[in-house]
Design a protein around this motif. Structure first.
Motif, short mmCIF file in Angstrom:
data_model
loop_
_atom_site.label_atom_id
_atom_site.label_comp_id
_atom_site.label_asym_id
_atom_site.label_seq_id
_atom_site.Cartn_x
_atom_site.Cartn_y
_atom_site.Cartn_z
N LEU A 88 0.81 -1.21 0.00
CA LEU A 88 0.00 0.00 0.00
C LEU A 88 0.86 1.27 0.00
CD1 LEU A 88 -2.93 0.99 0.06
CD2 LEU A 88 -2.85 0.85 2.55
N ALA A 89 1.87 1.33 0.83
CA ALA A 89 2.73 2.51 0.91
C ALA A 89 3.46 2.76 -0.42
CB ALA A 89 3.73 2.37 2.05
N GLU A 90 3.96 1.69 -1.02
CA GLU A 90 4.68 1.84 -2.30
C GLU A 90 3.73 2.33 -3.40
OE1 GLU A 90 7.16 -0.81 -5.58
OE2 GLU A 90 6.48 -1.78 -3.74
N ALA A 91 2.56 1.75 -3.48
CA ALA A 91 1.60 2.16 -4.50
C ALA A 91 1.15 3.61 -4.28
CB ALA A 91 0.40 1.22 -4.50
N ALA A 92 0.91 3.98 -3.03
CA ALA A 92 0.48 5.35 -2.72
C ALA A 92 1.55 6.36 -3.10
CB ALA A 92 0.13 5.46 -1.24
N ALA A 93 2.81 6.02 -2.87
CA ALA A 93 3.91 6.93 -3.22
C ALA A 93 3.94 7.19 -4.72
CB ALA A 93 5.25 6.34 -2.76
N HIS A 94 3.71 6.16 -5.50
CA HIS A 94 3.71 6.33 -6.96
C HIS A 94 2.51 7.15 -7.42
CE1 HIS A 94 7.26 4.03 -7.88
NE2 HIS A 94 6.84 3.08 -7.06
N LEU A 95 1.36 6.98 -6.77
CA LEU A 95 0.20 7.79 -7.14
C LEU A 95 0.48 9.26 -6.91
CD1 LEU A 95 -2.91 5.85 -5.83
CD2 LEU A 95 -2.33 6.37 -8.18
N GLY A 96 1.24 9.58 -5.89
CA GLY A 96 1.59 10.97 -5.60
C GLY A 96 2.43 11.62 -6.67
N GLU A 97 3.02 10.82 -7.56
CA GLU A 97 3.83 11.35 -8.66
C GLU A 97 2.99 11.70 -9.89
OE1 GLU A 97 6.72 8.31 -9.42
OE2 GLU A 97 7.53 8.41 -7.38
N PHE A 98 1.77 11.18 -9.95
CA PHE A 98 0.92 11.40 -11.11
C PHE A 98 0.41 12.84 -11.12
CE2 PHE A 98 -3.43 11.21 -13.01
CZ PHE A 98 -3.04 10.94 -14.31
N SER A 99 0.65 13.55 -12.22
CA SER A 99 0.26 14.97 -12.29
C SER A 99 -0.97 15.21 -13.15
CB SER A 99 1.44 15.80 -12.80
OG SER A 99 1.81 15.37 -14.10
N GLY A 100 -1.64 14.15 -13.54
CA GLY A 100 -2.86 14.33 -14.33
C GLY A 100 -2.60 14.22 -15.82
N ILE A 101 -3.68 14.40 -16.56
CA ILE A 101 -3.56 14.34 -18.01
C ILE A 101 -3.98 15.69 -18.60
CG2 ILE A 101 -3.94 11.85 -18.12
CD1 ILE A 101 -6.78 12.40 -19.02
N ARG A 102 -3.51 15.94 -19.77
CA ARG A 102 -3.80 17.20 -20.46
C ARG A 102 -5.31 17.35 -20.66
NH1 ARG A 102 -4.10 19.04 -25.62
NH2 ARG A 102 -3.43 21.18 -25.86
N ARG A 103 -5.79 18.56 -20.43
CA ARG A 103 -7.18 18.96 -20.62
C ARG A 103 -8.15 18.33 -19.63
NH1 ARG A 103 -9.95 19.19 -25.82
NH2 ARG A 103 -11.07 20.77 -24.65
N ARG A 104 -7.66 17.85 -18.51
CA ARG A 104 -8.55 17.36 -17.45
C ARG A 104 -8.30 18.24 -16.24
NH1 ARG A 104 -13.11 16.00 -16.38
NH2 ARG A 104 -13.53 14.17 -15.17
N LEU A 105 -9.13 19.27 -16.07
CA LEU A 105 -8.96 20.29 -15.05
C LEU A 105 -7.57 20.92 -15.13
CD1 LEU A 105 -10.79 18.61 -12.06
CD2 LEU A 105 -11.54 20.63 -13.31
N GLU A 106 -7.15 21.19 -16.34
CA GLU A 106 -5.82 21.76 -16.59
C GLU A 106 -5.85 23.29 -16.47
OE1 GLU A 106 -2.40 21.80 -20.09
OE2 GLU A 106 -4.41 21.14 -20.57
#
Length: 154
Positions: A88-106
């Motif tokens: 869980l901790a490893e997966a959560a850390a990687h999710l924190g790196e995701f910055s979203g996709i273009r044109r989705r609340l950009e």
């Protein structure tokens, strides 16, 4: 199998699951394998704690994208990671790196205390999620909607 207990039809499927047959997640249902709370919203992201029912482990998750729909998406991803044996901790850390996709609340830009945000929400559920996210913050919203042209098949 990964199931979202926040949707009644999906939750109904979970009733017949045998232990270990699936992973469930929720923002509200205490019986979920992964439960998110409390939510801390900001215009540029959302943070929450996810707790694993089986181990009692709790991990902080800080997403760089706002909205409850992104919390649900993160819980789905964490559930898949859990089903695959990722901690869980490893997966959560990687999710924190995701910055979203273009044109989705950009955020396109800000000038004179006006922020312009582009979002390609293209169906009622996505439009609803975008509006819910935007209404969570103070200030006036001016919205422009451009319907897609209807495709013609000959």
């Amino acid at each position: 199998m990964v199931l979202n207990l926040d949707h009644a039809e999906t939750a109904a499927l979970s009733v017949d699951l045998k232990p270990g047959q699936g992973v469930t997640y929720s923002l509200r249902a205490m019986q979920a394998d992964l439960l998110a709370s409390p939510l801390v919203r900001s215009p540029t992201g959302i943070a929450f704690q996810v707790k694993a029912r089986d181990t009692g482990d709790a991990v902080e998750v800080a997403l760089k994208v706002p909205g409850l729909h992104n919390v649900a998406n993160a819980l789905a991803a964490l559930s898949v990671a859990k089903a695959c044996g990722v901690g869980l901790a490893e997966a959560a850390a990687h999710l924190g790196e995701f910055s979203g996709i273009r044109r989705r609340l950009e955020v396109v830009g800000t000038a004179n205390e006006i922020t312009v945000i582009d979002d390609f929400a293209h169906n009622p559920d996505k439009i609803s999620a975008t509006l819910e996210t935007m209404h969570a913050f103070p200030g006036r919203l001016l919205l422009m909607f451009q319907p897609m042209a209807t495709a013609r098949f000959v």
